[in-house]
Design a protein around this motif. Sequence first.
Motif, PDB file in Angstrom:
ATOM      1  N   GLY A 119       0.813  -1.209   0.000  1.00  7.15           N
ATOM      2  CA  GLY A 119       0.000   0.000   0.000  1.00  7.15           C
ATOM      3  C   GLY A 119       0.847   1.260   0.000  1.00  7.15           C
ATOM      4  N   ALA A 120       1.923   1.235   0.786  1.00  8.00           N
ATOM      5  CA  ALA A 120       2.812   2.393   0.830  1.00  8.00           C
ATOM      6  C   ALA A 120       3.556   2.566  -0.496  1.00  8.00           C
ATOM      7  CB  ALA A 120       3.808   2.241   1.974  1.00  8.00           C
ATOM      8  N   ARG A 121       3.913   1.443  -1.128  1.00  8.82           N
ATOM      9  CA  ARG A 121       4.707   1.511  -2.353  1.00  8.82           C
ATOM     10  C   ARG A 121       3.852   1.821  -3.578  1.00  8.82           C
ATOM     11  NH1 ARG A 121       7.371   2.478  -5.969  1.00  8.82           N
ATOM     12  NH2 ARG A 121       9.208   1.447  -6.855  1.00  8.82           N
ATOM     13  N   LEU A 122       2.684   1.192  -3.691  1.00  7.55           N
ATOM     14  CA  LEU A 122       1.884   1.298  -4.907  1.00  7.55           C
ATOM     15  C   LEU A 122       0.733   2.288  -4.804  1.00  7.55           C
ATOM     16  CD1 LEU A 122       1.664  -2.501  -5.806  1.00  7.55           C
ATOM     17  CD2 LEU A 122       3.300  -0.814  -6.658  1.00  7.55           C
ATOM     18  N   LEU A 123       0.192   2.474  -3.593  1.00 11.00           N
ATOM     19  CA  LEU A 123      -0.963   3.345  -3.420  1.00 11.00           C
ATOM     20  C   LEU A 123      -0.639   4.651  -2.718  1.00 11.00           C
ATOM     21  CD1 LEU A 123      -3.580   0.646  -2.275  1.00 11.00           C
ATOM     22  CD2 LEU A 123      -3.144   1.485  -4.600  1.00 11.00           C
ATOM     23  N   GLY A 124       0.590   4.767  -2.221  1.00 11.11           N
ATOM     24  CA  GLY A 124       0.969   5.979  -1.515  1.00 11.11           C
ATOM     25  C   GLY A 124       0.331   6.099  -0.142  1.00 11.11           C
ATOM     26  N   ASP A 125      -0.015   4.967   0.492  1.00 10.72           N
ATOM     27  CA  ASP A 125      -0.617   5.008   1.823  1.00 10.72           C
ATOM     28  C   ASP A 125       0.365   5.601   2.829  1.00 10.72           C
ATOM     29  OD1 ASP A 125      -2.861   3.875   0.840  1.00 10.72           O
ATOM     30  OD2 ASP A 125      -2.606   1.917   1.791  1.00 10.72           O
ATOM     31  N   ALA A 243     -13.114   1.261   0.720  1.00  9.79           N
ATOM     32  CA  ALA A 243     -13.292   2.447  -0.115  1.00  9.79           C
ATOM     33  C   ALA A 243     -13.206   3.731   0.688  1.00  9.79           C
ATOM     34  CB  ALA A 243     -14.646   2.381  -0.835  1.00  9.79           C
ATOM     35  N   ARG A 244     -13.306   3.625   2.009  1.00  9.23           N
ATOM     36  CA  ARG A 244     -13.360   4.819   2.859  1.00  9.23           C
ATOM     37  C   ARG A 244     -12.160   4.950   3.791  1.00  9.23           C
ATOM     38  NH1 ARG A 244     -17.900   3.120   1.057  1.00  9.23           N
ATOM     39  NH2 ARG A 244     -19.663   4.528   0.705  1.00  9.23           N
ATOM     40  N   THR A 245     -11.143   4.122   3.604  1.00  7.60           N
ATOM     41  CA  THR A 245      -9.923   4.239   4.397  1.00  7.60           C
ATOM     42  C   THR A 245      -8.772   3.657   3.586  1.00  7.60           C
ATOM     43  OG1 THR A 245      -8.911   3.759   6.553  1.00  7.60           O
ATOM     44  CG2 THR A 245     -10.215   2.014   5.554  1.00  7.60           C
ATOM     45  N   THR A 246      -7.589   3.566   4.176  1.00  9.37           N
ATOM     46  CA  THR A 246      -6.429   3.055   3.454  1.00  9.37           C
ATOM     47  C   THR A 246      -6.367   1.532   3.554  1.00  9.37           C
ATOM     48  OG1 THR A 246      -4.956   3.196   5.371  1.00  9.37           O
ATOM     49  CG2 THR A 246      -5.178   5.164   3.992  1.00  9.37           C
ATOM     50  N   ALA A 247      -5.672   0.923   2.587  1.00  8.06           N
ATOM     51  CA  ALA A 247      -5.493  -0.526   2.601  1.00  8.06           C
ATOM     52  C   ALA A 247      -4.696  -0.962   3.828  1.00  8.06           C
ATOM     53  CB  ALA A 247      -4.781  -0.970   1.321  1.00  8.06           C
ATOM     54  N   SER A 248      -3.743  -0.145   4.257  1.00  8.77           N
ATOM     55  CA  SER A 248      -2.917  -0.499   5.405  1.00  8.77           C
ATOM     56  C   SER A 248      -3.740  -0.589   6.690  1.00  8.77           C
ATOM     57  CB  SER A 248      -1.799   0.534   5.577  1.00  8.77           C
ATOM     58  OG  SER A 248      -1.014   0.618   4.410  1.00  8.77           O
ATOM     59  N   ARG A 249      -4.624   0.387   6.908  1.00  9.16           N
ATOM     60  CA  ARG A 249      -5.454   0.372   8.106  1.00  9.16           C
ATOM     61  C   ARG A 249      -6.446  -0.791   8.067  1.00  9.16           C
ATOM     62  NH1 ARG A 249      -6.112   4.786  11.422  1.00  9.16           N
ATOM     63  NH2 ARG A 249      -8.361   4.509  11.523  1.00  9.16           N
ATOM     64  N   MET A 250      -6.982  -1.105   6.897  1.00  5.00           N
ATOM     65  CA  MET A 250      -7.895  -2.237   6.795  1.00  5.00           C
ATOM     66  C   MET A 250      -7.169  -3.549   7.032  1.00  5.00           C
ATOM     67  SD  MET A 250     -11.019  -1.427   6.402  1.00  5.00           S
ATOM     68  CE  MET A 250     -11.693  -2.981   5.802  1.00  5.00           C
ATOM     69  N   GLY A 251      -5.950  -3.664   6.506  1.00  2.00           N
ATOM     70  CA  GLY A 251      -5.185  -4.877   6.747  1.00  2.00           C
ATOM     71  C   GLY A 251      -4.905  -5.084   8.223  1.00  2.00           C
ATOM     72  N   ALA A 252      -4.597  -4.014   8.931  1.00  2.00           N
ATOM     73  CA  ALA A 252      -4.333  -4.125  10.367  1.00  2.00           C
ATOM     74  C   ALA A 252      -5.570  -4.591  11.120  1.00  2.00           C
ATOM     75  CB  ALA A 252      -3.864  -2.775  10.906  1.00  2.00           C
ATOM     76  N   THR A 253      -6.762  -4.238  10.626  1.00  2.00           N
ATOM     77  CA  THR A 253      -7.999  -4.641  11.288  1.00  2.00           C
ATOM     78  C   THR A 253      -8.151  -6.157  11.329  1.00  2.00           C
ATOM     79  OG1 THR A 253      -9.042  -2.596  10.525  1.00  2.00           O
ATOM     80  CG2 THR A 253     -10.506  -4.342  11.281  1.00  2.00           C
ATOM     81  N   THR A 254      -7.648  -6.861  10.317  1.00  2.00           N
ATOM     82  CA  THR A 254      -7.827  -8.311  10.259  1.00  2.00           C
ATOM     83  C   THR A 254      -7.023  -9.039  11.327  1.00  2.00           C
ATOM     84  OG1 THR A 254      -6.051  -8.560   8.609  1.00  2.00           O
ATOM     85  CG2 THR A 254      -8.288  -8.209   7.784  1.00  2.00           C
ATOM     86  N   TYR A 255      -6.158  -8.339  12.046  1.00  2.00           N
ATOM     87  CA  TYR A 255      -5.439  -8.986  13.140  1.00  2.00           C
ATOM     88  C   TYR A 255      -6.365  -9.344  14.299  1.00  2.00           C
ATOM     89  CZ  TYR A 255      -0.644  -8.667  11.467  1.00  2.00           C
ATOM     90  OH  TYR A 255       0.521  -8.863  10.768  1.00  2.00           O
ATOM     91  N   ALA A 256      -7.608  -8.873  14.259  1.00  2.00           N
ATOM     92  CA  ALA A 256      -8.573  -9.295  15.266  1.00  2.00           C
ATOM     93  C   ALA A 256      -9.073 -10.709  15.011  1.00  2.00           C
ATOM     94  CB  ALA A 256      -9.757  -8.321  15.305  1.00  2.00           C
ATOM     95  N   VAL A 257      -8.868 -11.232  13.790  1.00  2.00           N
ATOM     96  CA  VAL A 257      -9.386 -12.552  13.439  1.00  2.00           C
ATOM     97  C   VAL A 257      -8.833 -13.657  14.339  1.00  2.00           C
ATOM     98  CG1 VAL A 257      -9.451 -14.313  11.622  1.00  2.00           C
ATOM     99  CG2 VAL A 257      -9.955 -11.928  11.067  1.00  2.00           C
TER     100      VAL A 257
END
Length: 319
Positions: A119-125, A243-257
């Motif tokens: 995300g940081a490299r390709l999307l500029g997160d 669609a309403r936040t960054t891919a990095s923040r969404m990826g971090a959310t899955t650590y609740a799984v």
Amino acid sequence: MNSAPSRPRRTELLAAGAASVSVVLWASAFVSIRSAGSAYSPGALALGRLLAGALALGVMCAVRREGWPARSAWRGIGISGVLWFGFYMVVLNWGEQEVDAGTAALVVNIGPLLIALLGARLLGDVMPPRLLAGMAVSFAGAVTVGLSMSGDGGSSVLGVVLCLLAAVAYAGGVVAQKPALARASALQVTTFGCLVGAVVCLPFAGQLVSEAAKAPVSATLNMVYLGVFPTALAFTTWAYALARTTASRMGATTYAVPALVVLMSWLALGEVPGVLTLAGGTLCLAGVAVSRSRARARRAPETPAAAVEPKPEQPELSA
């Protein structure tokens, strides 16, 4: 005056709620996969799940009268459909048959780290310190959960490689999906991504038909559940939040799984977690909370009224 600042806050709360729905349903998928996986091979299970999901999504699209996505969105939809809906589901099902659940969870959970890097490299997160700190804490928790659940001799090199490929496919699918959501709705991106994944898995159609004829009803119902809820519903709410936040923040959310899987296995399967497992799950949730928090904006110090020097009065001019 108060309505303008409340809109971003409302959008943020809706996105967080949608992400929570996805995480809970994906956690429940591990329990269903364990049941269905005993009767269905990895490819057949993935195809059956995707077909059930595509049917449910098609009904939702018809009800909402969603049309075809814009042409500019198809590249992201196609890549995410191949990587995340198709390849990921097959290799994850296969990998979980070759390694124990703890090792699978441990390896797959490098996915959010890969999402952050891509995300940081390709999307500029942007990678704020709180996000990095939260992901570090959550990953430590995932490692703890994985080690505490790993059995002796239950893993193979092939299984670890398959789980690693699943993590890479998951990260690539999420990063590819993000730009498509700027050009198509969450339901469109999910529906057509699921259809692409189903097409990728069509070579397993023969296995699905033969295994469905012999599978117990409970395994087939679990496969249908996987398609309707952890696929159709969870992937749609995920796309809405992404669609309403960054891919990095969404990826971090899955650590609740991992933490939720431990809890659901305890409640549904009677698998009592140990102290180390509970500690790891707590770390996962704490890291997610840190990564989703925002630093408080510093308020500018108010200047005392007495400190403001009065402007000198201008002399009145007479005619």
